[in-house]
Design an enzyme around this catalytic site. Structure first.
Site, PDB file in Angstrom:
ATOM      1  N   VAL A  64       0.454  -0.974  -0.089  1.00  0.00           N
ATOM      2  CA  VAL A  64      -0.013   0.020  -0.104  1.00  0.00           C
ATOM      3  C   VAL A  64       0.661   1.377  -0.321  1.00  0.00           C
ATOM      4  CG1 VAL A  64      -1.732  -0.879   1.152  1.00  0.00           C
ATOM      5  CG2 VAL A  64       0.118   0.061   2.409  1.00  0.00           C
ATOM      6  N   ASN A  71      -7.587  -2.273   5.902  1.00  0.00           N
ATOM      7  CA  ASN A  71      -6.667  -2.629   7.028  1.00  0.00           C
ATOM      8  C   ASN A  71      -5.212  -3.157   6.915  1.00  0.00           C
ATOM      9  OD1 ASN A  71      -6.705  -4.622   9.578  1.00  0.00           O
ATOM     10  ND2 ASN A  71      -5.983  -5.487   8.100  1.00  0.00           N
ATOM     11  N   TYR A  75       2.120   6.649  16.187  1.00  0.00           N
ATOM     12  CA  TYR A  75       1.046   5.694  16.372  1.00  0.00           C
ATOM     13  C   TYR A  75      -0.288   6.247  16.083  1.00  0.00           C
ATOM     14  CZ  TYR A  75      -2.007   1.104  15.684  1.00  0.00           C
ATOM     15  OH  TYR A  75      -2.973   0.465  15.537  1.00  0.00           O
ATOM     16  N   LYS A  98      -3.370   6.943  13.328  1.00  0.00           N
ATOM     17  CA  LYS A  98      -4.770   6.840  13.658  1.00  0.00           C
ATOM     18  C   LYS A  98      -5.631   7.753  13.785  1.00  0.00           C
ATOM     19  CE  LYS A  98      -3.864   2.448  13.556  1.00  0.00           C
ATOM     20  NZ  LYS A  98      -4.190   1.889  11.690  1.00  0.00           N
ATOM     21  N   VAL A 110      -5.591  -6.135  20.859  1.00  0.00           N
ATOM     22  CA  VAL A 110      -5.950  -7.701  19.804  1.00  0.00           C
ATOM     23  C   VAL A 110      -4.260  -7.896  19.391  1.00  0.00           C
ATOM     24  CG1 VAL A 110      -6.654  -8.584  17.658  1.00  0.00           C
ATOM     25  CG2 VAL A 110      -7.667  -5.636  18.245  1.00  0.00           C
TER      26      VAL A 110
HETATM   27  P1  NAI Z   1      -0.691  -7.548  12.071  1.00  0.00           P
HETATM   28  O1  NAI Z   1       1.082  -7.469  11.656  1.00  0.00           O
HETATM   29  O2  NAI Z   1      -1.060  -9.222  12.458  1.00  0.00           O
HETATM   30  O3  NAI Z   1      -0.953  -8.348  10.501  1.00  0.00           O
HETATM   31  C1  NAI Z   1      -0.505  -6.844   9.652  1.00  0.00           C
HETATM   32  C2  NAI Z   1      -0.989  -7.201   8.024  1.00  0.00           C
HETATM   33  O4  NAI Z   1      -0.619  -6.398   7.321  1.00  0.00           O
HETATM   34  C3  NAI Z   1      -0.281  -8.306   7.631  1.00  0.00           C
HETATM   35  O5  NAI Z   1      -0.038  -9.376   7.020  1.00  0.00           O
HETATM   36  C4  NAI Z   1       1.164  -7.511   7.072  1.00  0.00           C
HETATM   37  O6  NAI Z   1       2.251  -8.244   5.776  1.00  0.00           O
HETATM   38  C5  NAI Z   1       0.566  -6.132   5.569  1.00  0.00           C
HETATM   39  N1  NAI Z   1       0.647  -5.743   5.959  1.00  0.00           N
HETATM   40  C6  NAI Z   1       1.606  -4.336   6.402  1.00  0.00           C
HETATM   41  N2  NAI Z   1       2.055  -3.635   5.866  1.00  0.00           N
HETATM   42  C7  NAI Z   1       1.551  -3.253   4.500  1.00  0.00           C
HETATM   43  C8  NAI Z   1       1.660  -3.280   3.536  1.00  0.00           C
HETATM   44  N3  NAI Z   1       2.362  -1.701   3.382  1.00  0.00           N
HETATM   45  N4  NAI Z   1       1.065  -3.435   2.198  1.00  0.00           N
HETATM   46  C9  NAI Z   1      -0.326  -4.184   2.619  1.00  0.00           C
HETATM   47  N5  NAI Z   1       0.071  -5.485   3.813  1.00  0.00           N
HETATM   48  C10 NAI Z   1       1.002  -5.255   4.576  1.00  0.00           C
HETATM   49  O7  NAI Z   1      -1.945  -6.656  12.582  1.00  0.00           O
HETATM   50  P2  NAI Z   1      -2.460  -6.933  12.935  1.00  0.00           P
HETATM   51  O8  NAI Z   1      -3.217  -6.510  14.693  1.00  0.00           O
HETATM   52  O9  NAI Z   1      -3.562  -7.921  12.652  1.00  0.00           O
HETATM   53  O10 NAI Z   1      -3.736  -4.998  12.112  1.00  0.00           O
HETATM   54  C11 NAI Z   1      -4.096  -4.921  11.581  1.00  0.00           C
HETATM   55  C12 NAI Z   1      -4.906  -3.042  11.534  1.00  0.00           C
HETATM   56  O11 NAI Z   1      -5.207  -3.317  12.817  1.00  0.00           O
HETATM   57  C13 NAI Z   1      -3.078  -2.293  12.016  1.00  0.00           C
HETATM   58  O12 NAI Z   1      -4.006  -1.263  10.906  1.00  0.00           O
HETATM   59  C14 NAI Z   1      -3.100  -2.071  13.085  1.00  0.00           C
HETATM   60  O13 NAI Z   1      -3.090  -0.575  13.187  1.00  0.00           O
HETATM   61  C15 NAI Z   1      -4.882  -2.039  13.740  1.00  0.00           C
HETATM   62  N6  NAI Z   1      -4.689  -2.207  15.036  1.00  0.00           N
HETATM   63  C16 NAI Z   1      -3.897  -3.388  15.959  1.00  0.00           C
HETATM   64  C17 NAI Z   1      -5.063  -3.248  17.090  1.00  0.00           C
HETATM   65  C18 NAI Z   1      -3.977  -4.508  17.834  1.00  0.00           C
HETATM   66  O14 NAI Z   1      -3.336  -4.004  18.743  1.00  0.00           O
HETATM   67  N7  NAI Z   1      -3.131  -5.294  17.217  1.00  0.00           N
HETATM   68  C19 NAI Z   1      -4.848  -2.523  18.023  1.00  0.00           C
HETATM   69  C20 NAI Z   1      -6.016  -1.584  17.084  1.00  0.00           C
HETATM   70  C21 NAI Z   1      -5.919  -0.879  15.591  1.00  0.00           C
END
Ligand code: NAI
Length: 250
Positions: free
Chosen positions: A60, A86, A151, A155, A184
């Site tokens: 992205v 996401n 961060y 957001k 999460v």
């Molecule tokens: P994760 O790290 O487990 O998964 C993120 C996914 O996004 C991975 O598959 C990764 O390869 C992909 N990704 C990363 N950079 C990318 C890029 N430049 N282009 C395309 N894909 C890319 O993260 P998670 O925990 O599932 O987080 C997902 C979303 O939720 C994020 O936006 C995060 O900020 C948000 N979030 C997460 C929280 C948490 O506590 N885990 C809490 C609140 C929001």
């Protein structure tokens, strides 16, 4: 509206989920598939996407990569109705700890990434009768959390971007909402924990941040995303839905 079986809710619709290869995005992919959608997982590493899902390599941060990925989805699946923005990355530190490179890197993925994917999708969403965008925000946009300056700022921008996009496109029948999860337990959190001197103590603090006493599950976030993306949520636009175990208001 007549009762609709949840399994039929997304029948005939095509959804794109960025970051759909792992964590919350993967749970969203599975939830939308279970409800009848044709789903494409766009990810720098889409290998974790389940069978039956169109796995499209996409960064992205790169407009050409995003444009090519959206074109692939439409050519393979014929249309585009739902976009779940996401993909996101974390950053830990106070303003003194973070470099200009850190600021550019995180804002590029978490904020500009949403703009790139949404812009590429917009011409197709305009043709849909069930167009919806769901962005992944965070409670870091709503409450002060320690060591989350960058961060949280990213957001906060997602929240503002959501309301602005909802305003721009409401007249075109495109709904735009965001989900704001608490902490999460995904690989994202495990990688963040590893940067703290005492990861066990930090995990206990992360559990305790939710009034329910534990972290949110990816499936609980996915359920909320599916609601916001659903054609049945036709009156819901320009909102932020907290899935935070009470972390923001209790
Ligand atoms: P994760 O790290 O487990 O998964 C993120 C996914 O996004 C991975 O598959 C990764 O390869 C992909 N990704 C990363 N950079 C990318 C890029 N430049 N282009 C395309 N894909 C890319 O993260 P998670 O925990 O599932 O987080 C997902 C979303 O939720 C994020 O936006 C995060 O900020 C948000 N979030 C997460 C929280 C948490 O506590 N885990 C809490 C609140 C929001």
């Amino acid at each position: 509206m007549s009762p609709v079986e949840p399994s039929q809710e997304f029948a005939g619709l095509v959804a794109v989920v960025t970051g759909g290869g792992a964590g919350i995005g993967l749970a969203v992919v599975e939830e939308l598939v279970a409800r009848g959608a044709h789903v494409a997982a766009l990810d720098v590493d889409p290998s974790g996407a389940p069978e039956g899902v169109l796995a499209v390599p996409c960064d992205v941060r790169d407009r050409a990569s995003v444009d090519a990925a959206i074109a692939t989805v439409v050519s393979e699946l014929g249309q585009l109705d739902v976009v779940v923005n996401n993909a996101g990355i974390s950053a830990v530190g106070t303003v003194e700890d973070l470099s200009d490179d850190d600021w550019s890197r995180v804002l590029d993925v978490n904020v500009v990434g949403i703009a790139r994917v949404s812009a590429a999708a917009m011409p197709y969403l305009r043709r849909s009768d069930a167009a919806a965008i769901v962005n992944t925000c965070s409670i870091a946009a709503l409450v002060g959390l320690p060591q989350r300056t960058l961060y949280a700022a990213s957001k906060g921008a997602v929240l503002a971007l959501t309301f602005a996009m909802a305003t721009d496109h409401v007249g075109e029948g495109i709904r735009v909402n965001c989900v704001a999860p608490g902490t999460v337990h995904t690989g994202f959190v495990d990688r963040m924990l590893a940067t703290f001197p005492d990861p066990v103590k930090e995990k206990a603090a992360m559990d305790a941040r939710q009034a329910i006493g534990r972290m949110v599950t990816p499936e609980e976030v996915a359920y909320a995303v599916a609601y916001l993306a659903s054609p049945r949520a036709g009156s819901t636009t320009g909102t932020s839905l907290e899935v935070d175990g009470g972390a923001t208001h209790l």
